[in-house]
Design a protein around this motif. Structure first.
Motif, PDB file in Angstrom:
ATOM      1  N   GLN A 221      48.761   5.426  58.321  1.00 32.46           N
ATOM      2  CA  GLN A 221      49.264   5.480  56.881  1.00 32.46           C
ATOM      3  C   GLN A 221      49.412   6.586  56.860  1.00 32.46           C
ATOM      4  O   GLN A 221      50.883   6.999  56.224  1.00 32.46           O
ATOM      5  CB  GLN A 221      48.321   4.678  56.135  1.00 32.46           C
ATOM      6  CG  GLN A 221      48.625   4.873  54.467  1.00 32.46           C
ATOM      7  CD  GLN A 221      47.747   5.620  53.706  1.00 32.46           C
ATOM      8  OE1 GLN A 221      46.988   5.669  53.861  1.00 32.46           O
ATOM      9  NE2 GLN A 221      49.451   6.668  52.649  1.00 32.46           N
ATOM     10  N   ARG A 222      49.121   7.828  57.088  1.00 32.60           N
ATOM     11  CA  ARG A 222      49.242   9.097  56.490  1.00 32.60           C
ATOM     12  C   ARG A 222      50.327  10.071  56.815  1.00 32.60           C
ATOM     13  O   ARG A 222      50.799  10.544  56.515  1.00 32.60           O
ATOM     14  CB  ARG A 222      47.181   9.730  56.165  1.00 32.60           C
ATOM     15  CG  ARG A 222      46.281  10.044  55.140  1.00 32.60           C
ATOM     16  CD  ARG A 222      45.648  10.570  55.566  1.00 32.60           C
ATOM     17  NE  ARG A 222      44.520  10.214  56.211  1.00 32.60           N
ATOM     18  CZ  ARG A 222      43.801   9.479  56.707  1.00 32.60           C
ATOM     19  NH1 ARG A 222      43.461   9.007  54.878  1.00 32.60           N
ATOM     20  NH2 ARG A 222      42.575   9.516  57.292  1.00 32.60           N
ATOM     21  N   GLU A 223      50.020   9.700  58.129  1.00 31.55           N
ATOM     22  CA  GLU A 223      51.269   9.887  58.858  1.00 31.55           C
ATOM     23  C   GLU A 223      52.316   9.622  58.546  1.00 31.55           C
ATOM     24  O   GLU A 223      53.489  10.327  58.979  1.00 31.55           O
ATOM     25  CB  GLU A 223      51.041  10.055  60.756  1.00 31.55           C
ATOM     26  CG  GLU A 223      49.586  10.682  60.825  1.00 31.55           C
ATOM     27  CD  GLU A 223      49.309  10.154  62.741  1.00 31.55           C
ATOM     28  OE1 GLU A 223      50.132   9.496  63.274  1.00 31.55           O
ATOM     29  OE2 GLU A 223      48.818  11.669  63.319  1.00 31.55           O
TER      30      GLU A 223
ATOM     31  N   GLY B  85      50.083  11.727  41.699  1.00 33.04           N
ATOM     32  CA  GLY B  85      51.066  11.100  41.734  1.00 33.04           C
ATOM     33  C   GLY B  85      52.726  11.831  42.929  1.00 33.04           C
ATOM     34  O   GLY B  85      51.983  10.176  43.613  1.00 33.04           O
ATOM     35  N   GLU B  86      52.434  12.790  43.012  1.00 29.36           N
ATOM     36  CA  GLU B  86      53.236  13.525  44.455  1.00 29.36           C
ATOM     37  C   GLU B  86      52.282  14.283  44.409  1.00 29.36           C
ATOM     38  O   GLU B  86      52.910  15.061  46.260  1.00 29.36           O
ATOM     39  CB  GLU B  86      54.587  14.425  43.660  1.00 29.36           C
ATOM     40  CG  GLU B  86      55.296  13.316  42.604  1.00 29.36           C
ATOM     41  CD  GLU B  86      56.189  13.360  42.648  1.00 29.36           C
ATOM     42  OE1 GLU B  86      56.400  13.436  44.132  1.00 29.36           O
ATOM     43  OE2 GLU B  86      56.523  12.143  42.098  1.00 29.36           O
TER      44      GLU B  86
ATOM     45  N   LEU C 222      48.481  17.356  52.064  1.00 24.50           N
ATOM     46  CA  LEU C 222      48.253  17.365  53.353  1.00 24.50           C
ATOM     47  C   LEU C 222      48.447  18.655  54.188  1.00 24.50           C
ATOM     48  O   LEU C 222      47.998  19.055  55.603  1.00 24.50           O
ATOM     49  CB  LEU C 222      49.246  15.933  53.997  1.00 24.50           C
ATOM     50  CG  LEU C 222      48.510  14.657  53.642  1.00 24.50           C
ATOM     51  CD1 LEU C 222      49.409  13.706  54.647  1.00 24.50           C
ATOM     52  CD2 LEU C 222      46.899  14.612  53.841  1.00 24.50           C
ATOM     53  N   ASP C 223      49.324  19.667  53.218  1.00 25.74           N
ATOM     54  CA  ASP C 223      49.719  20.343  53.920  1.00 25.74           C
ATOM     55  C   ASP C 223      49.649  21.578  53.476  1.00 25.74           C
ATOM     56  O   ASP C 223      50.747  22.517  52.275  1.00 25.74           O
ATOM     57  CB  ASP C 223      51.331  20.391  54.926  1.00 25.74           C
ATOM     58  CG  ASP C 223      51.396  21.920  55.435  1.00 25.74           C
ATOM     59  OD1 ASP C 223      50.053  22.836  55.817  1.00 25.74           O
ATOM     60  OD2 ASP C 223      52.453  22.253  55.015  1.00 25.74           O
ATOM     61  N   PRO C 224      48.386  22.288  52.522  1.00 30.36           N
ATOM     62  CA  PRO C 224      48.097  23.820  51.727  1.00 30.36           C
ATOM     63  C   PRO C 224      48.433  24.575  52.022  1.00 30.36           C
ATOM     64  O   PRO C 224      48.249  25.091  53.180  1.00 30.36           O
ATOM     65  CB  PRO C 224      47.078  23.050  50.838  1.00 30.36           C
ATOM     66  CG  PRO C 224      46.309  22.376  51.564  1.00 30.36           C
ATOM     67  CD  PRO C 224      47.535  21.578  52.758  1.00 30.36           C
ATOM     68  N   SER C 225      48.626  25.991  50.886  1.00 25.68           N
ATOM     69  CA  SER C 225      48.916  27.436  51.508  1.00 25.68           C
ATOM     70  C   SER C 225      48.066  27.917  51.016  1.00 25.68           C
ATOM     71  O   SER C 225      47.985  27.563  50.238  1.00 25.68           O
ATOM     72  CB  SER C 225      50.688  27.714  51.674  1.00 25.68           C
ATOM     73  OG  SER C 225      50.623  27.224  50.250  1.00 25.68           O
ATOM     74  N   ILE C 226      47.310  29.013  51.718  1.00 19.59           N
ATOM     75  CA  ILE C 226      47.178  30.170  50.387  1.00 19.59           C
ATOM     76  C   ILE C 226      47.297  31.361  50.905  1.00 19.59           C
ATOM     77  O   ILE C 226      48.097  31.744  51.377  1.00 19.59           O
ATOM     78  CB  ILE C 226      45.574  29.334  50.992  1.00 19.59           C
ATOM     79  CG1 ILE C 226      44.417  28.531  50.746  1.00 19.59           C
ATOM     80  CG2 ILE C 226      44.587  30.838  49.935  1.00 19.59           C
ATOM     81  CD1 ILE C 226      43.417  28.182  50.983  1.00 19.59           C
ATOM     82  N   GLY C 227      48.276  32.123  49.848  1.00 20.50           N
ATOM     83  CA  GLY C 227      48.872  33.059  49.219  1.00 20.50           C
ATOM     84  C   GLY C 227      47.961  33.722  48.503  1.00 20.50           C
ATOM     85  O   GLY C 227      47.366  33.789  47.356  1.00 20.50           O
TER      86      GLY C 227
ATOM     87  N   THR D 104      53.789   8.201  55.764  1.00 17.10           N
ATOM     88  CA  THR D 104      54.009   7.858  54.357  1.00 17.10           C
ATOM     89  C   THR D 104      53.810   9.570  53.849  1.00 17.10           C
ATOM     90  O   THR D 104      54.177   9.850  52.871  1.00 17.10           O
ATOM     91  CB  THR D 104      52.814   7.425  53.270  1.00 17.10           C
ATOM     92  OG1 THR D 104      51.407   7.779  53.431  1.00 17.10           O
ATOM     93  CG2 THR D 104      52.891   5.824  53.944  1.00 17.10           C
ATOM     94  N   GLY D 105      52.852  11.188  54.516  1.00 21.54           N
ATOM     95  CA  GLY D 105      52.938  12.138  53.964  1.00 21.54           C
ATOM     96  C   GLY D 105      52.007  11.409  52.891  1.00 21.54           C
ATOM     97  O   GLY D 105      52.183  13.235  52.062  1.00 21.54           O
ATOM     98  N   ARG D 106      50.687  10.812  53.190  1.00 24.33           N
ATOM     99  CA  ARG D 106      50.402  10.616  51.450  1.00 24.33           C
ATOM    100  C   ARG D 106      48.561  10.657  51.984  1.00 24.33           C
ATOM    101  O   ARG D 106      48.338   9.423  52.723  1.00 24.33           O
ATOM    102  CB  ARG D 106      50.859   9.796  50.560  1.00 24.33           C
ATOM    103  CG  ARG D 106      52.507   9.551  49.855  1.00 24.33           C
ATOM    104  CD  ARG D 106      53.021   8.579  48.957  1.00 24.33           C
ATOM    105  NE  ARG D 106      53.764   8.641  48.149  1.00 24.33           N
ATOM    106  CZ  ARG D 106      53.861   9.336  47.734  1.00 24.33           C
ATOM    107  NH1 ARG D 106      53.166  10.458  46.924  1.00 24.33           N
ATOM    108  NH2 ARG D 106      54.925   9.360  46.721  1.00 24.33           N
ATOM    109  N   VAL D 107      47.810  11.060  51.228  1.00 28.45           N
ATOM    110  CA  VAL D 107      46.405  10.620  51.017  1.00 28.45           C
ATOM    111  C   VAL D 107      46.354   9.596  50.372  1.00 28.45           C
ATOM    112  O   VAL D 107      45.193   8.606  51.060  1.00 28.45           O
ATOM    113  CB  VAL D 107      45.379  11.904  50.834  1.00 28.45           C
ATOM    114  CG1 VAL D 107      44.522  11.669  50.973  1.00 28.45           C
ATOM    115  CG2 VAL D 107      45.940  13.135  51.017  1.00 28.45           C
ATOM    116  N   PHE D 108      46.783   8.913  48.805  1.00 30.64           N
ATOM    117  CA  PHE D 108      46.568   7.323  48.725  1.00 30.64           C
ATOM    118  C   PHE D 108      47.151   6.215  49.254  1.00 30.64           C
ATOM    119  O   PHE D 108      48.663   6.786  48.923  1.00 30.64           O
ATOM    120  CB  PHE D 108      46.814   7.941  47.099  1.00 30.64           C
ATOM    121  CG  PHE D 108      45.320   9.293  46.817  1.00 30.64           C
ATOM    122  CD1 PHE D 108      44.761   9.178  47.085  1.00 30.64           C
ATOM    123  CD2 PHE D 108      46.400  10.664  45.824  1.00 30.64           C
ATOM    124  CE1 PHE D 108      43.893   9.832  46.528  1.00 30.64           C
ATOM    125  CE2 PHE D 108      45.206  10.778  44.788  1.00 30.64           C
ATOM    126  CZ  PHE D 108      44.272  11.248  45.081  1.00 30.64           C
TER     127      PHE D 108
END
Length: 624
Positions: A345-347, A553-554, A583-588, A349-353
């Protein structure tokens, strides 16, 4: 079962009409000369046009009736041309027992019967035959009050049967194909029945063995049965006794059901069952006086187990379900498919929920009172040692009160209410966390031994929606959490990258771990957006504060962290940004440039105690 009996009752009624006419005819007379009158008489009796291609009787005290091309017309609104279309029907009947009110059919053979059972959008069915009087007779014939009135079929053979059930209101069509059905009964021998075919193109087999016909007619003791059914790869078995075999007013059966997945039992795309882990369940199944009981059952569901006793009382306005359930191990990963949560489901829809509707439809049709105790509840990042809850469902509103569990040396206590009477449904949740030990919480991970601290917190959420994603998108409330005297493993610090700890001013120990005086977070939820009212990390060498928001939501975040060193006059003032999707956070680090500055004022320790008190008071402030 009653549906099938009513249909068979109508067919038997038609056959009896033919028998009565045949008895009054001369043996040398060709009954086909009277076929029109017989069709008309049977049609008046059933309230439908009846067609017979050929009719013959081999006369004796046990006459053999042979009917070719028997057709019973469908209802005027029906889609199929016929309710019943039988290519060839042969039935032998004993005449003398009819005088005593017993119907004995030593042999019945049916070739290529086709039945189309339909219900239209208004709820009318096509298998209710004739007028009120005829229907009353058919009902009495289908479900006798006395076991001694049951018809006995000696040798039964059905070949190439096709039955289609369709419900226009539900948009459901279920085809059943039976390549062969064979049965035997009569006298002191056990009754047997076997069937093989398919239901909704899934392979189907049935094996039945019961007591003798004499035992069935006796009427004093429970009638013994053994049943084996297989649909696709799902197996069901039952052994025990039936008090009233036809009306099923009472039985006591030892049952077992096992399958690779609940989806194996999906019969129509309109009502798909979820993919689940393999399961197996055994128990004592009893029914008497409208009370269904599943006693001392035990089973497994993936890595989970469940045992207990459940009952459904049908004597009230709506069914009341009561249950006492116990689990030694409950792995919540086994239940993720029920809410639509999975890696697939995550793959996709690209969503966790997940957006899949939660299975709450029809909860207003039953009431329930369920108590549950679990000894070992497996939830990712939160292994629970013991959980107890009491769930009460009444008129579509479910309350879990109280809810308590022990985990990681601490406890979680709360309440949950789900109201399906609202559209969309509403959820009200409260949870208090006390003294969770971080080291035990992460037990079994590489970082557990170097972690420390006690966690406390509270959560209050009010949301509405029919899926987890909709609930997250509408959430209001708050989340507060705090950890004191903590320690972060060097592996965790390294995972942040080289620039992050240095930019935030963290002073690492020799093993590169990080000591924490406190970590405090206060989050305000407004219409699915989590705003950081308070976020403080205080270490021996620096104080870090964070701000920003998370859109549930987003499923995106925009956070920034600013650290101030307590040990050096040379400050590294570039903030740390955490952005992107769940699903794809970035830290900078800032713009990628660390800008130093000199600040001579000492940075004091943060007021951890006061900050924790303020954050934990958020709920009472928000409810004023």
């Amino acid at each position: 079962m009653r549906l099938a009996l009513k249909i068979m009752g109508g067919i038997v009624a038609a056959l009896l009409v033919l028998i009565v006419v045949a008895i009054g005819a001369l043996t040398l007379v060709d009954l086909n000369r009277f076929k029109g009158q017989i069709e008309s008489f049977a049609g008046d009796l059933l309230g439908r046009q009846v067609q017979i291609a050929g009719l013959d009787v081999d006369w004796s005290l046990s006459p053999l009736i042979h009917v070719q091309g028997l057709r019973i017309a469908n209802a005027e609104w029906g889609q199929a041309p016929f309710l019943l279309d039988v290519q060839d029907l042969r039935a032998r009947i004993e005449l003398l027992p009819l005088v005593r009110g017993h119907t004995i059919l030593p042999e019945v053979s049916v070739v290529a019967p086709q039945a189309s059972l339909e219900r239209n959008a208004e709820g009318q069915d096509n298998w209710t035959l004739g007028g009120e009087t005829t229907q009353t007779v058919a009902d009495e014939a289908a479900v006798p009050e006395d076991r001694t009135e049951l018809p006995i079929v000696g040798d039964l053979r059905i070949q190439d049967a096709a039955i289609t059930f369709s419900d226009a209101g539900q948009g459901v069509t279920i085809p059943v194909r039976l390549a062969s059905v064979e049965g035997a009964a009569g006298g002191p021998q056990d009754m047997t029945l076997t069937a093989a075919g398919s239901i909704s193109e899934k392979p189907f087999t049935l094996g039945f063995r019961g007591g003798s016909a004499d035992a069935l007619l006796a009427g004093d003791e429970a009638y013994p049965i053994a049943l084996e059914v297989r649909l696709a790869q799902t197996e069901f078995s039952a052994r025990g006794g039936l008090v009233q075999p036809m009306s099923l007013t009472g039985f006591d059966l030892t049952t077992r059901v096992a399958g690779p997945s609940a989806s194996d039992l999906t019969l129509t795309p309109r009502f798909p069952l979820p993919d689940t882990p393999p399961y197996s369940l055994t128990g004592q199944f009893r029914f008497e006086n409208a009370l269904w009981q599943f006693i001392d059952f035990a089973g497994t569901f993936g890595n989970s187990d469940l045992r207990g006793t459940a009952a459904a009382d049908l004597n009230g306005e709506k069914p009341l379900i009561k249950a006492e359930l116990v689990s030694n191990r409950l792995d919540m990963a086994d239940f993720q498919p029920l809410i639509g949560a999975s890696e697939e489901q995550r793959e996709a829809t690209g969503r966790v929920f997940p957006d899949k509707p939660l299975p709450v439809e029809g909860l207003d049709a039953i009431d329930a009172d369920v108590r549950f105790r679990g000894e070992d509840i497996q939830i990712p990042a939160l292994p629970m040692e013991r959980v107890e809850t009491h769930v009460v469902l009444q008129d579509g509103r479910a309350e879990m009160r109280p809810f308590s569990l022990e985990a990681a040396g601490g406890s979680l206590n709360g309440e949950l209410a789900v109201n399906t009477r609202d559209e969309p449904m509403s959820v009200d949740a409260q949870l208090t966390v006390d003294s969770l030990q971080l080291r035990q919480l992460l037990q079994g991970t590489p970082v557990a031994e170097d972690m420390g601290g006690l966690l406390q917190g509270q959560l209050y959420i009010l949301a509405s929606g029919n899926s987890v994603h909709q609930l997250a998108s509408t959430a209001n409330g708050h989340v507060a959490a705090a950890m004191t005297d903590g320690r972060l493993s060097g592996l965790v610090v390294k995972a942040l990258g080289l620039d992050v700890p240095r930019t935030l001013g963290f002073l690492l120990t020799e093993d590169e771990s990080l000591d924490l005086r406190c970590l405090v977070g206060g989050i305000r939820l407004t219409d699915g957006t989590a705003n950081l009212d308070t976020m403080l990390i205080d270490t021996q060498g620096s104080t870090v504060q964070a701000q920003g928001s998370v859109d549930l939501g987003e499923e995106t975040m925009a956070l920034s962290l600013q650290g101030r060193s307590k040990e050096s006059a040379l400050r590294l003032n570039s903030p740390i940004y955490v952005e992107g999707s769940f699903l794809d956070p970035s830290i900078g680090v800032g713009l990628g440039i660390i800008i130093p500055s000199i600040e001579w004022d000492a940075v004091p320790d943060a007021p951890c105690g006061q900050t924790i008190s303020n954050v934990m008071a958020m709920r009472s402030q928000g409810q004023e």
